[in-house]
Scaffold this motif. Structure first.
Motif, PDB file in Angstrom:
ATOM      1  N   HIS A 170       0.847  -1.190   0.000  1.00 27.69           N
ATOM      2  CA  HIS A 170       0.000   0.000   0.000  1.00 27.69           C
ATOM      3  C   HIS A 170       0.883   1.240   0.000  1.00 27.69           C
ATOM      4  N   TYR A 200       1.253   5.256   0.095  1.00 25.75           N
ATOM      5  CA  TYR A 200       0.530   6.424   0.595  1.00 25.75           C
ATOM      6  C   TYR A 200       0.962   7.680  -0.166  1.00 25.75           C
ATOM      7  N   ARG A 256       5.171   6.745   1.594  1.00 30.11           N
ATOM      8  CA  ARG A 256       5.336   5.562   2.437  1.00 30.11           C
ATOM      9  C   ARG A 256       4.766   4.339   1.737  1.00 30.11           C
ATOM     10  N   GLU A 293       3.610   0.606   2.667  1.00 32.80           N
ATOM     11  CA  GLU A 293       3.318  -0.339   3.747  1.00 32.80           C
ATOM     12  C   GLU A 293       3.156  -1.739   3.164  1.00 32.80           C
ATOM     13  N   GLU A 301      -3.253   8.749  -3.857  1.00 41.10           N
ATOM     14  CA  GLU A 301      -2.170   7.772  -3.987  1.00 41.10           C
ATOM     15  C   GLU A 301      -1.782   7.569  -5.447  1.00 41.10           C
ATOM     16  N   TYR A 320     -12.998   4.479  -2.182  1.00 51.72           N
ATOM     17  CA  TYR A 320     -12.434   5.631  -1.484  1.00 51.72           C
ATOM     18  C   TYR A 320     -13.506   6.661  -1.150  1.00 51.72           C
TER      19      TYR A 320
END
Length: 686
Positions: free
Chosen positions: A308, A310, A314, A316, A518, A575
């Motif tokens: 994932h 961001y 980042r 993840e 994103e 979303y």
């Protein structure tokens, strides 16, 4: 086959946007998705040449006096003649790409290199060699002067007159040389602001697969805005106000012609919209090949966690992102909503390549998060009949170097898990994780991908797939080794002929993104001015990115490509209510398609897609082998005598014992053929 939009692929650990630990699956079995880049926009067309405007017609020799008069017959081969000035003629790639997509056999005569004679046009038995004549421009003068002299024009016109052959000029200036299309001078010049062409009432009949209200956008083109000469036999087809952009006209000797007054390149939207109609008219609706339109989406990695990314960069990976249970039902609701709002897309149905290692077997089948160990498993079982499930392996490992036993377990066990959950899963279809095992892999950890071709495939994967009944493996159009040699075709695997490869289309909506913010970060980190692959002069907004991605997807759809577009489970995240990245893209493609067309978007399942791609391969092999299919225009009988065993698509002809489909006003027949089996169809000319 030249691939217009498949991009180079690469893998890199240089930035968060492209690097791995892109763990797509359970964390302990995480397999990094490579960076697979799609096209960022349609290719730009080179500038079109300006045609000379010349008056003073060359008079066609009459049928009774011409020394080039042909021996008349009612029989014509369903083959097309393309006339170009030379190999560098601007319009030649346009006609060739249009015909190749349809699957229509054709010959090209380069006028500067050939003195046209009747023998080029008629067989010794009197059968006409060509059912249509397609000119790159009206005088074959894109390189300065006409490449034909008056005698050659007379040969061509005598042939057209004798056999009733229609002629299309792809790019036409006003003026009367070498013959008069009834077009008179208006203004001319490059189109700097896109022109929106309207269909006249005759134009809406000519291009009857388009909406009568459609506006045909023309840009990157040179145009001769024309008027029609009063009292001349010409009918406008496309107009902007009082300016005429396309006509049909009848010559004094009765020959029928159609002409566009603006340039059309092979990569342009207006070519996609008009090219098929021009060919169909020229061939009187009876032709080899076919064109239909398809939209199909895969949502990969269902039940898995995906890395994932961001908006701050980042990434993840532990555990990453996984859809919630209610999002499975919300995705089904999106599917229904798209169908309801766009009736042309009423066949739309998602394909779900799933990884059963993440499905919790004791989760009950219910559309509720209550009293279940895993809502996604429960909701997916509840909604199972509303999607089409594809075997994507149990744990999503890389299959480039796995053993036979490992491959068998991944394929067989995932199929069993899916079927035990109540899903209908075809056993003949396999999508490997990130297209692994098919000859594209990195030779070093985190290194760039290298395409070794299908001969670099994992032989243990191929044997396991064959032994388990798999007949089709998904490839990717970004890999040169996965690109078939013909349009909409499959590849018989060179190491295992029992297995075929049918490619997908990639998109630039990353597997690791779930929201517009994103996706915007990822896209600009790749294609922005400071990105890994600088393409745009500034960072783009999400609406701009979506417009470009939908433009590329729409080109695939308009071309008639049957290949499926690949998304990932994170792209199905809601979303906002009723909104996800995958459906943002799908809706924009469908919206634009529906603004142009009145023929439906087909949405067949993967087994149909695979069988169709194999049939298209057989079709292209057949038209290369010959002999020509012949239409007797008096009896309306089309005779097919094949030299190979396979399949042939024919538009505008059918029979009682052969499968046919009505697509709009076209009758499309798929005919099984084999040597020694003469077959006849009844033509339905337009």
């Amino acid at each position: 086959m030249p691939v217009l939009l498949a991009a180079v692929v690469t893998g890199s650990a240089a930035s968060p946007a492209s690097s791995a630990p892109a763990g797509d699956g359970h964390v302990e079995h995480a397999h990094e998705h490579p960076l697979i880049r799609a096209a960022v926009s349609r290719p730009k067309q080179p500038a079109a040449p300006k045609l000379p405007v010349v008056n003073g017609p060359v008079m066609a020799a009459t049928a009774t006096t011409s020394s080039h008069h042909v021996n008349a017959s009612s029989k014509v081969a369903l083959r097309v003649l393309v006339l170009a000035s030379s190999a560098t003629d601007f319009g030649l790639p346009t006609w060739k790409s249009t015909l190749d997509r349809i699957g229509q056999p054709y010959d090209v005569i380069l006028a500067k290199n050939t003195t046209l004679q009747a023998g080029h046009l008629v067989n010794n038995d009197g059968t006409a060699k060509y059912n249509a004549v397609l000119l790159t421009d009206n005088a074959l003068s894109s390189e300065g002067t006409s490449a034909f002299d008056s005698a050659e024009w007379s040969v061509l016109w005598s042939y057209e007159r004798t056999y009733g052959i229609r002629q299309v000029s792809l790019y036409t200036s006003y003026g009367t040389y070498p013959e008069d299309y009834c077009l008179r001078a208006g203004t001319e010049g490059p189109i700097t602001t896109p022109a929106q062409l309207a269909l006249t009432q005759p134009g809406s009949q000519f291009f009857d697969y388009l909406k009568a209200s459609a506006r045909i956008p023309v840009s990157q083109s040179y145009v001769y805005r024309s008027r029609v000469q009063s009292g001349c036999q010409a009918t406008p087809l496309l107009t902007v106000g009082s300016d005429v952009y396309a006509v049909t006209s009848t010559a004094p000797d009765g020959r029928e012609r159609a002409a566009l007054t603006f340039s059309s390149g092979e990569y342009q939207l207006h070519t996609d919209l008009l090219g098929y109609g021009l060919l169909r008219w020229a061939a009187r609706g009876v032709l080899i090949g076919e064109q239909r339109h398809y939209l199909n989406l895969d949502i990969d990695d269902w039940f898995n966690h995906t890395a994932h990314l961001y908006p701050d960069g980042r990434l993840e990976t532990n555990p990453g992102f996984r859809l919630s249970g209610p999002e499975a039902s919300a995705t089904h609701a999106q599917q229904n909503s798209l169908r309801d709002r766009y009736p042309l897309a009423d066949e739309f149905n998602l394909n779900i390549p799933y990884n059963g290692g993440g499905l919790i077997s004791n989760a009950p089948s219910r559309c509720s998060a209550m009293n279940t160990p895993d809502p996604l498993s429960s909701f997916s079982r509840c909604e199972g009949n509303n999607f089409r499930w594809i075997n994507h392996t149990l744990e999503h490992p890389a299959l480039d170097f796995t053993t036979y036993a490992e491959n068998v377990a991944e394929i067989r066990d995932n199929l069993a898990v899916g079927r035990d959950a109540g899903f209908v899963v075809p056993g003949d279809n396999l999508k490997t994780p990130a297209y692994s095992g098919l000859g594209v892999y990195s030779t070093t950890p985190d290194g760039p991908l290298k395409d070794f071709g299908l001969t670099g495939s994992n032989p243990h994967l191929l044997k396991a797939a064959k032994d388990l009944g798999v007949k089709v493996l998904h490839g990717n159009m970004s890999f040169e080794g996965h690109q078939p040699p013909c349009f909409n075709c499959a590849i018989t695997h060179p190491l295992e002929p029992a297995v075929s490869v049918v490619p997908d289309w990639p998109v630039n909506i990353g597997y690791q993104v779930t929201t517009p913010a994103e996706e915007t970060y990822l896209y600009n980190s790749l294609y922005g001015p400071n990105g890994q692959f600088p393409t745009h002069p500034r960072d783009l907004t999400y609406p701009e990115i979506l417009a470009l991605e939908a433009e590329v997807g729409l080109e695939h759809v308009l071309s008639g490509s049957v290949y499926v577009h690949t998304f990932h489970q994170g792209n199905a995240h809601h979303y906002a209510p009723g909104k996800s990245l995958a459906f943002d893209w799908a809706e924009e493609v469908v919206r634009q398609y529906s603004s142009y067309y009145n023929v439906p978007l087909k949405g067949p399942d993967w087994t149909w897609v695979a069988n169709y791609a194999k049939a298209r391969s057989a079709h292209h092999n057949e038209i290369k082998a010959g002999p020509d299919v012949v239409w007797d225009k008096v009896t309306n009988i089309v005779t097919v005598s094949a030299d190979t065993t396979g399949s042939l698509f024919i538009t505008g002809a059918g029979g009682l014992l052969v499968p046919s489909e009505r697509y709009g006003t076209d009758l499309i027949t798929q005919l099984g053929v084999r040597p020694g089996l003469g077959q006849t169809l009844l033509a339905q000319p337009r």
